[in-house]
Design a protein around this motif. Structure first.
Motif, PDB file in Angstrom:
ATOM      1  N   GLN A  93      11.003  -0.085   8.079  1.00 52.89           N
ATOM      2  CA  GLN A  93      11.727   0.094   6.816  1.00 52.89           C
ATOM      3  C   GLN A  93      10.729   0.433   5.705  1.00 52.89           C
ATOM      4  O   GLN A  93       9.570  -0.002   5.742  1.00 52.89           O
ATOM      5  CB  GLN A  93      12.513  -1.173   6.472  1.00 52.89           C
ATOM      6  N   ASP A  94      11.170   1.186   4.696  1.00 55.36           N
ATOM      7  CA  ASP A  94      10.285   1.622   3.613  1.00 55.36           C
ATOM      8  C   ASP A  94       9.565   0.456   2.949  1.00 55.36           C
ATOM      9  O   ASP A  94       8.361   0.532   2.683  1.00 55.36           O
ATOM     10  CB  ASP A  94      11.077   2.404   2.567  1.00 55.36           C
ATOM     11  N   ASP A  95      10.296  -0.640   2.647  1.00 50.35           N
ATOM     12  CA  ASP A  95       9.673  -1.791   1.975  1.00 50.35           C
ATOM     13  C   ASP A  95       8.551  -2.387   2.821  1.00 50.35           C
ATOM     14  O   ASP A  95       7.496  -2.758   2.300  1.00 50.35           O
ATOM     15  CB  ASP A  95      10.723  -2.862   1.662  1.00 50.35           C
ATOM     16  N   ALA A  96       8.756  -2.497   4.123  1.00 42.29           N
ATOM     17  CA  ALA A  96       7.740  -3.061   5.005  1.00 42.29           C
ATOM     18  C   ALA A  96       6.511  -2.158   5.062  1.00 42.29           C
ATOM     19  O   ALA A  96       5.375  -2.642   5.061  1.00 42.29           O
ATOM     20  CB  ALA A  96       8.319  -3.265   6.402  1.00 42.29           C
ATOM     21  N   VAL A  97       6.726  -0.847   5.079  1.00 44.92           N
ATOM     22  CA  VAL A  97       5.600   0.096   5.122  1.00 44.92           C
ATOM     23  C   VAL A  97       4.823   0.041   3.810  1.00 44.92           C
ATOM     24  O   VAL A  97       3.583   0.028   3.809  1.00 44.92           O
ATOM     25  CB  VAL A  97       6.093   1.525   5.421  1.00 44.92           C
ATOM     26  N   ARG A  98       5.526  -0.015   2.668  1.00 46.00           N
ATOM     27  CA  ARG A  98       4.838  -0.105   1.374  1.00 46.00           C
ATOM     28  C   ARG A  98       3.995  -1.381   1.297  1.00 46.00           C
ATOM     29  O   ARG A  98       2.864  -1.360   0.829  1.00 46.00           O
ATOM     30  CB  ARG A  98       5.856  -0.080   0.233  1.00 46.00           C
ATOM     31  N   ALA A  99       4.550  -2.518   1.740  1.00 46.35           N
ATOM     32  CA  ALA A  99       3.819  -3.789   1.718  1.00 46.35           C
ATOM     33  C   ALA A  99       2.587  -3.709   2.614  1.00 46.35           C
ATOM     34  O   ALA A  99       1.496  -4.166   2.232  1.00 46.35           O
ATOM     35  CB  ALA A  99       4.742  -4.928   2.159  1.00 46.35           C
ATOM     36  N   TRP A 100       2.729  -3.107   3.798  1.00 46.81           N
ATOM     37  CA  TRP A 100       1.609  -2.955   4.726  1.00 46.81           C
ATOM     38  C   TRP A 100       0.511  -2.103   4.090  1.00 46.81           C
ATOM     39  O   TRP A 100      -0.671  -2.441   4.143  1.00 46.81           O
ATOM     40  CB  TRP A 100       2.115  -2.319   6.017  1.00 46.81           C
ATOM     41  N   LEU A 101       0.910  -0.991   3.466  1.00 44.62           N
ATOM     42  CA  LEU A 101      -0.052  -0.091   2.844  1.00 44.62           C
ATOM     43  C   LEU A 101      -0.735  -0.758   1.661  1.00 44.62           C
ATOM     44  O   LEU A 101      -1.962  -0.674   1.507  1.00 44.62           O
ATOM     45  CB  LEU A 101       0.639   1.209   2.409  1.00 44.62           C
ATOM     46  N   GLU A 102       0.022  -1.446   0.815  1.00 43.98           N
ATOM     47  CA  GLU A 102      -0.559  -2.133  -0.335  1.00 43.98           C
ATOM     48  C   GLU A 102      -1.584  -3.169   0.107  1.00 43.98           C
ATOM     49  O   GLU A 102      -2.639  -3.316  -0.492  1.00 43.98           O
ATOM     50  CB  GLU A 102       0.530  -2.798  -1.177  1.00 43.98           C
ATOM     51  N   GLU A 103      -1.291  -3.876   1.183  1.00 44.49           N
ATOM     52  CA  GLU A 103      -2.215  -4.885   1.711  1.00 44.49           C
ATOM     53  C   GLU A 103      -3.535  -4.243   2.110  1.00 44.49           C
ATOM     54  O   GLU A 103      -4.612  -4.774   1.845  1.00 44.49           O
ATOM     55  CB  GLU A 103      -1.577  -5.587   2.904  1.00 44.49           C
ATOM     56  N   ARG A 104      -3.476  -3.098   2.739  1.00 40.49           N
ATOM     57  CA  ARG A 104      -4.694  -2.432   3.196  1.00 40.49           C
ATOM     58  C   ARG A 104      -5.450  -1.722   2.074  1.00 40.49           C
ATOM     59  O   ARG A 104      -6.654  -1.507   2.176  1.00 40.49           O
ATOM     60  CB  ARG A 104      -4.369  -1.454   4.310  1.00 40.49           C
ATOM     61  N   LEU A 105      -4.740  -1.359   1.013  1.00 40.34           N
ATOM     62  CA  LEU A 105      -5.391  -0.674  -0.105  1.00 40.34           C
ATOM     63  C   LEU A 105      -5.900  -1.642  -1.168  1.00 40.34           C
ATOM     64  O   LEU A 105      -6.558  -1.225  -2.121  1.00 40.34           O
ATOM     65  CB  LEU A 105      -4.405   0.318  -0.755  1.00 40.34           C
TER      66      LEU A 105
END
Length: 114
Positions: A93-105
């Protein structure tokens, strides 16, 4: 299962009547009689599959196989792969992908101070 190519994702090639193929093929591409350079396969924008032995492994339609053969490559088919929708549990889901990306960035400076 494909490697990112920098190109927008596209649906599988359409058949002669414009319909989506019901099957694609797990295949490997090899130099043909003219010893073609396999780097040219990347120019065809095919779905690549990671191969533990470093072979050029692709997921292709019959039409894409024909294109490879016309360009002088040898194509070895290994298995048919039915074309079907991806199971919902495998679609992020978009929200899960955004959270994953934010964590790595986190901690990486961004242009514009954001």
């Amino acid at each position: 299962m494909s490697e990112p190519s920098g190109h927008a994702q596209r649906p599988p090639s359409r058949g002669a009547g414009g319909e989506s193929p019901a099957v694609r093929f797990d295949a490997t591409v090899h130099p043909g009689a003219a010893s073609r350079d396999l780097r040219g396969v990347a120019d065809l924008d095919l779905d690549r599959i990671p191969d533990p032995e470093g072979a050029v492994r692709v997921l292709v339609t019959a039409d894409e196989c024909r294109r490879l053969l016309e360009r002088g490559y040898e194509v070895r088919l290994h298995a048919p792969v039915r074309v079907r929708p991806l199971p919902a549990e495998l679609v992020a889901q978009d929200d899960a992908v955004r959270a994953w990306l934010e964590e790595r960035l986190q901690g990486i400076g961004r242009a514009g101070g954001a």
